[in-house]
Design a protein around this motif. Structure first.
Motif, PDB file in Angstrom:
ATOM      1  N   ILE A 282       0.863  -1.181   0.000  1.00  0.00           N
ATOM      2  CA  ILE A 282       0.000   0.000   0.000  1.00  0.00           C
ATOM      3  C   ILE A 282       0.901   1.232   0.000  1.00  0.00           C
ATOM      4  O   ILE A 282       1.742   1.397   0.886  1.00  0.00           O
ATOM      5  N   ALA A 283       0.734   2.078  -0.986  1.00  0.00           N
ATOM      6  CA  ALA A 283       1.598   3.246  -1.140  1.00  0.00           C
ATOM      7  C   ALA A 283       1.407   4.231   0.002  1.00  0.00           C
ATOM      8  O   ALA A 283       0.327   4.331   0.591  1.00  0.00           O
ATOM      9  N   HIS A 284       2.481   4.963   0.301  1.00  0.00           N
ATOM     10  CA  HIS A 284       2.398   5.997   1.332  1.00  0.00           C
ATOM     11  C   HIS A 284       1.218   6.931   1.074  1.00  0.00           C
ATOM     12  O   HIS A 284       0.459   7.262   1.989  1.00  0.00           O
TER      13      HIS A 284
ATOM     14  N   GLU B  26      -1.580   6.537  -0.510  1.00  0.00           N
ATOM     15  CA  GLU B  26      -2.900   5.948  -0.274  1.00  0.00           C
ATOM     16  C   GLU B  26      -3.188   5.841   1.217  1.00  0.00           C
ATOM     17  O   GLU B  26      -4.316   6.096   1.664  1.00  0.00           O
ATOM     18  N   LEU B  27      -2.186   5.467   1.997  1.00  0.00           N
ATOM     19  CA  LEU B  27      -2.375   5.390   3.441  1.00  0.00           C
ATOM     20  C   LEU B  27      -2.642   6.768   4.039  1.00  0.00           C
ATOM     21  O   LEU B  27      -3.492   6.920   4.925  1.00  0.00           O
TER      22      LEU B  27
ATOM     23  N   GLN C  83       4.126  12.147   5.176  1.00  0.00           N
ATOM     24  CA  GLN C  83       4.834  10.892   5.400  1.00  0.00           C
ATOM     25  C   GLN C  83       5.413  10.805   6.805  1.00  0.00           C
ATOM     26  O   GLN C  83       5.442   9.722   7.400  1.00  0.00           O
TER      27      GLN C  83
ATOM     28  N   HIS D 295       4.622   7.741   9.198  1.00  0.00           N
ATOM     29  CA  HIS D 295       5.671   6.891   9.755  1.00  0.00           C
ATOM     30  C   HIS D 295       5.540   6.790  11.273  1.00  0.00           C
ATOM     31  O   HIS D 295       5.792   5.724  11.855  1.00  0.00           O
TER      32      HIS D 295
ATOM     33  N   SER E 167       8.255  -2.535   5.636  1.00  0.00           N
ATOM     34  CA  SER E 167       8.450  -1.322   4.840  1.00  0.00           C
ATOM     35  C   SER E 167       8.971  -1.695   3.462  1.00  0.00           C
ATOM     36  O   SER E 167       9.820  -2.582   3.330  1.00  0.00           O
TER      37      SER E 167
ATOM     38  N   GLY F 288       5.958   2.220   0.241  1.00  0.00           N
ATOM     39  CA  GLY F 288       4.871   2.129   1.204  1.00  0.00           C
ATOM     40  C   GLY F 288       5.092   0.998   2.183  1.00  0.00           C
ATOM     41  O   GLY F 288       6.222   0.708   2.578  1.00  0.00           O
ATOM     42  N   TYR F 289       3.993   0.319   2.555  1.00  0.00           N
ATOM     43  CA  TYR F 289       4.049  -0.765   3.531  1.00  0.00           C
ATOM     44  C   TYR F 289       3.205  -1.937   3.034  1.00  0.00           C
ATOM     45  O   TYR F 289       2.249  -1.768   2.282  1.00  0.00           O
ATOM     46  N   ARG F 290       3.576  -3.132   3.509  1.00  0.00           N
ATOM     47  CA  ARG F 290       2.750  -4.318   3.285  1.00  0.00           C
ATOM     48  C   ARG F 290       2.661  -5.092   4.587  1.00  0.00           C
ATOM     49  O   ARG F 290       3.517  -4.964   5.473  1.00  0.00           O
TER      50      ARG F 290
END
Length: 225
Positions: free
Chosen positions: A172-174, A176-177, A189, A193, A214, A219-221
């Motif tokens: 998930i892209a930064h 979008e979050l 960001q 974070h 990360s 982004g993050y998963r």
């Protein structure tokens, strides 16, 4: 209920509190008011509110400490923090203690109402429990457990965790979050974070297997490897 209707206002400056009260009451909100941190904490623990509007610089108990105690008491009511401080460090401290959004004084009343509605909408969960590996999350109660260990999440943490779990193992892209947590306006960001760092302390730190990963620059998963 699609819109928030009950607001706890914790603000010690009489003129500001009166203006907020008058505006929101005319817009159909039910307002409770506390003029210091200790009274505000007692009201928040005693009552049920859709949103808490919390001033940072309060007498008797400051807003950051009040916010921290509420989250430690498993209260997940969305918190919109008001402050005259506009530095990044101040914002990050507020988010770290459990605030969901941040509004700098002076502000327009219409913006205040928009922020109240935004934090309320973000806190309205979808139904259906989510499971990834040994992590369980119930959007209806905003409660997560891992190997039987319960976690008290803030609203922002809940939004992030739910999105990561629903789309696992997708990245998930930064951006979008950030939109999911703060909408089209607000958030960055650094704030994201901070929320993810606090979320990882609950989800990953006590356990051997890391679930939140990360992806540098993207982004993050959330996945079990």
């Amino acid at each position: 209920m699609n819109q928030p209707r009950s607001v706890l206002l914790i603000e010690d400056q009489h003129d500001i509190a009166a203006n907020i009260w008058d505006f929101l009451e005319r817009r159909g909100y039910r307002i409770d008011h506390a003029a210091d941190g200790e009274a505000g904490l007692a009201a928040a623990l005693r009552g049920r509110f859709d949103v808490i509007v919390l001033d940072l610089g309060l007498p008797r108990l400051d807003g950051l400490e009040l916010c921290r105690r509420l989250r430690e008491s498993d209260r997940v009511t969305p918190i919109l923090m008001l402050t005259a401080r506009d530095t990044l460090d101040d914002k990050l401290r507020g988010f770290a203690e459990g605030a969901d959004d941040y509004l700098v004084k002076p502000f327009a009343m219409k913006e205040l109402e928009a922020r109240i509605r935004a934090v309320f909408r973000r806190g309205r969960p979808l139904t259906g429990s989510l499971v990834v590996a040994d992590l369980h999350y119930d959007p209806a109660t905003l409660r997560a457990t891992r190997r039987g260990v319960g976690m008290a999440l803030t609203r922002a943490q809940s939004v992030i965790l739910e999105l990561l779990m629903r789309r696992s193992p997708q990245v998930i892209a930064h951006a979008e979050l950030i939109r999911a947590v703060w909408g089209e306006e607000g958030g960055d960001q650094a704030a994201l974070h901070t929320h993810v760092y606090e979320l990882r302390k609950l989800v990953d730190k006590p356990f051997e297997q890391t679930l939140i990963h990360s992806v540098h620059g993207v982004g993050y998963r959330l996945e079990a490897r």
